[in-house]
Design an enzyme around this catalytic site. Structure first.
Site, PDB file in Angstrom:
ATOM      1  N   GLU A 262     -11.534   8.465   3.959  1.00 22.51           N
ATOM      2  CA  GLU A 262     -12.728   8.373   3.110  1.00 22.51           C
ATOM      3  C   GLU A 262     -13.955   7.902   3.877  1.00 22.51           C
ATOM      4  OE1 GLU A 262      -9.729   7.361   2.095  1.00 22.51           O
ATOM      5  OE2 GLU A 262      -9.335   8.429   0.221  1.00 22.51           O
TER       6      GLU A 262
ATOM      7  N   HIS B 205      -5.357   1.937  -8.518  1.00 25.91           N
ATOM      8  CA  HIS B 205      -5.825   3.295  -8.796  1.00 25.91           C
ATOM      9  C   HIS B 205      -6.627   3.403 -10.087  1.00 25.91           C
ATOM     10  CE1 HIS B 205      -3.053   4.168  -5.607  1.00 25.91           C
ATOM     11  NE2 HIS B 205      -3.183   5.474  -5.721  1.00 25.91           N
TER      12      HIS B 205
END
Lengths: 324, 372
Positions: A60, A129
């Site tokens: 990322e 998450h």
């Protein structure tokens, strides 16, 4: 009007903008051959080819930074985070490089980039998450942050975000991806910073964003059926810029306000909105500002408990009745 | 210098680019240089040094605040690498960015004024020492977070390739940055996607106050390229011709193959990590003195040019005096320049608010103001 899903609306928005502007491309984990972890980019590789629909490794920081560097040079990247929970790995790139670049360069550079992906709890995936970081990103001057709740808004806002010359964070929601709604065939955009009154009412104002809008809408209907209360529901759609005017007008009409968000309470978006309301409409309030947020703990895995943790209709109704 | 210039790998790897002394001398970027161009390169190094020495004085007088990282001792790396660029090539650096900025043609006035936090600075006093920018001169900053500029450098290269140009991005980092995750992600992506970027490690031997031995496993640092299937080279950074030859060869390779590369140049900084570093605990005064005496890049180049009869003692003196005067004038300019007005705090945040005629969004973007 065609009835399509929130997911299809996002796909259409990106595809139409890629047709419109060669500089637009999308990169992210599994966006190309896999068609997106949540299938938002379905068919885009076949349509636009691997130069413009790019699978990234799980990096990322790396691909966010590449997107920012490319945007500095005049390209218009869409960077997909599989979920915004993973954007924390790229936090430095988003804050220091995307948000600060224009300022640090004294206005010499702008960064026309879209960061997008799902940001939500409620899907039984545990604390790592289930983040909803709209408050973190909206805290950074230089960034814009939007949270569409319907297919129509998702398409119009996404197109506006891609055309924007500043970095925009688009926080979507996996639970909404299958929700259907009417979406015009013709080209349209929705300006960032324009809230939408999803339900008019006179007794209380409910302000929400993202999936909390859908939950609050249900709660409003139940308040009407069970108590004859007409709640006005404002969908912020955009966090930064923020449509203060629509909020304040409604508060001045109903004199009561309940803020609902799926984020945790401390330093959440609604903390700022509560400040604005007391600052600019203090004399119009007939009751303290009410608030419903996620229960203040890391997101729990256990399915029935997570349903309790997130704002639900019962909690929203209870909070509304408390200030009515 | 604490580390020997020769690297620890006894055999030459297939990934390593090695140039002989003859190849350095005969490299086309060196051979084609006219006497005037050589003098210009010498002058540029001297201008960078005198600029920074003047900045140090201003810092010590309290005119410059915050962090100020000087490049003194490293001048041949910026000048050597950036003097072989073609016009479509781009550059991006870390926080020790004065050398690259000046080498790319930024003027001393805007650079000094930025250090002073003045409105006439290159970033209008909003960036400071670590954040010089001059995109029209192909300089994309000046970045303060160690290693965070390396994905940006790969991104610039991505754009150059996407746009179909032949340009290459030079992305500078220090020896401390090689241990950041962002750098390794950038290396992997650059190699995977065949991006035209050259990562230039300016190895000044110390990651702030931590020597290479105490911070980095494996040596040479550039050899980590092999894990990503990338070519690399390591060379002395104090010899301008060597730096130019290696950079020229790397640019040819990257332009031809669209593959990235890592160049590591050994260099040395004479002052502390930043102006606030007293520089007394992690290296000896003797070490610094020895390097200055034996390896100073400017003295070294001067002696070569003197031998070639390109540089006379008189010209050397003139160049020095002019550089000092230019730096001194820049300090005067910075001193006399205004600070940005308070309204400037709220400018250059969003493109949109700076360009109200093209505004598309509605609503509130700022949640307080100077008048609150």
């Amino acid at each position: 009007m065609a009835v399509i899903t929130y997911r299809e609306a996002l796909n259409q928005a990106m595809s139409e903008e890629m047709d419109r502007d060669e500089r637009v491309f999308i990169m992210g984990e599994e966006v190309a051959q896999y068609h997106g972890a949540y299938k938002v980019t379905q068919g885009m590789l076949e349509r636009f080819g691997p130069k413009r629909v790019i699978d990234t490794p799980i990096s990322e920081t790396g691909f966010s930074g590449i997107g920012i560097g490319a945007a500095m040079m005049g390209l218009r990247p869409i960077v997909e985070f599989m979920t915004w929970s993973f954007s924390y790995v790229a936090f430095d790139q988003i804050i220091n490089n995307a948000a600060n670049m224009r300022y640090m360069s004294g206005g010499l550079i702008n960064v026309p980039i879209v960061f997008r992906g799902a940001a939500n709890g409620g899907v039984n995936v545990g604390a790592t998450h289930s983040h909803t970081p709209e408050n973190f990103y909206a805290n950074a001057p230089g960034l814009k942050v939007i949270c569409p709740a319907t297919a129509y808004d998702a398409k119009g806002l996404m197109k506006a975000a891609i055309r924007d010359n500043d970095p925009v964070c688009v926080l979507e929601n996996t639970i909404l991806y299958n929700d259907k709604g009417e979406v015009p065939e013709e080209d349209y955009t929705i300006p960032l910073g324009k809230a939408d009154i999803k339900r008019p009412g006179k007794d209380i104002t409910i302000v929400a964003h993202g999936r909390a809008v859908i939950t609050a809408l249900q709660a409003a209907e139940e308040l009407k059926a069970e108590h004859g209360i007409e709640a006005e529901l404002i969908d912020l759609r955009s966090i930064r810029p923020l449509d203060e005017e629509t909020i304040l007008e409604s508060v001045k009409k109903t004199n009561r306000v309940l803020l609902v968000e799926e984020n945790k309470p401390f330093c959440g978006v609604d903390a700022q909105i509560a400040f604005i309301i007391q600052d600019k409409a203090f004399d119009h309030l007939d009751a303290p500002i009410g608030r419903v947020s996620a229960i203040d703990a890391p997101q729990i895995y256990s399915m029935p408990l997570e349903k309790i943790q997130l704002p639900n209709t019962d909690r929203i109704k209870r909070a509304a009745l408390k200030i009515l | 210098m604490t580390r020997k210039k020769t690297d620890s790998s006894p055999e030459t790897s297939e990934y390593q680019l090695c140039l002989t002394e003859k190849q350095v001398v005969e490299a086309k970027v060196n051979k084609k240089l006219t006497s005037e161009e050589k003098i210009d390169l010498y002058r540029l190094m001297m201008r960078i040094r005198r600029f920074e020495e003047r900045a140090v004085q201003s810092y010590q007088r309290g005119k410059i605040g915050g962090f100020c990282h000087t490049y003194i001792g490293q001048e041949s790396v910026a000048v050597g690498t950036l003097s072989v660029l073609k016009k479509e090539d781009q550059a991006i650096s870390a926080y020790r960015d004065h050398g690259q900025g000046l080498a790319l043609g930024m003027n001393m006035n805007e650079c000094m004024a930025e250090l002073y936090g003045k409105w006439t600075g290159c970033s209008k006093g909003k960036g400071g020492s670590m954040h010089y920018f001059a995109p029209e001169k192909r300089f994309w900053g000046g970045h303060g977070i160690v290693g965070a500029q390396t994905p940006l450098g790969a991104g610039i290269a991505f754009a150059l390739k996407y746009q179909g140009t032949q340009g290459v991005c030079l992305c500078y980092l220090g020896d401390g940055a090689v241990n950041q995750g962002a750098y390794h992600e950038a290396l992997n992506l650059a190699a995977l996607w065949e991006l035209p970027v050259i990562f230039i490690i300016e190895n000044n031997q110390y990651s702030m106050g931590t020597s290479q031995e105490r911070s980095s496993a494996g040596n040479p640092l550039a050899k980590r390229a092999e894990g990503y299937g990338m070519r690399w080279a390591k060379a002395p950074g104090n010899d301008l011709a060597t730096v130019r030859a290696y950079t020229g060869a790397a640019l040819d390779y990257v332009r031809e193959t669209s593959r990235p590369m890592i160049l590591e140049f050994d260099t040395y900084r004479y002052r502390g990590h930043s102006m606030s570093d007293p520089d007394q605990t992690y290296r000896s005064k003797e070490e610094i003195a020895e390097y200055k005496k034996s390896s100073d890049p400017i003295d070294h180049y001067a002696s070569i040019l003197e031998k070639e009869k390109v540089l006379t003692a008189e010209l050397k003196d003139t160049i020095d005096k002019e550089a000092k005067a230019e730096a001194s004038d820049a300090a005067d300019y910075a001193e006399e320049s205004p600070f940005p007005p308070p309204e400037d705090i709220m400018k250059d945040i969003y493109w949109e608010t700076d360009n109200p005629d093209h505004k598309t969004s509605e609503g509130t973007l700022f949640f307080n103001s100077l008048n609150d």
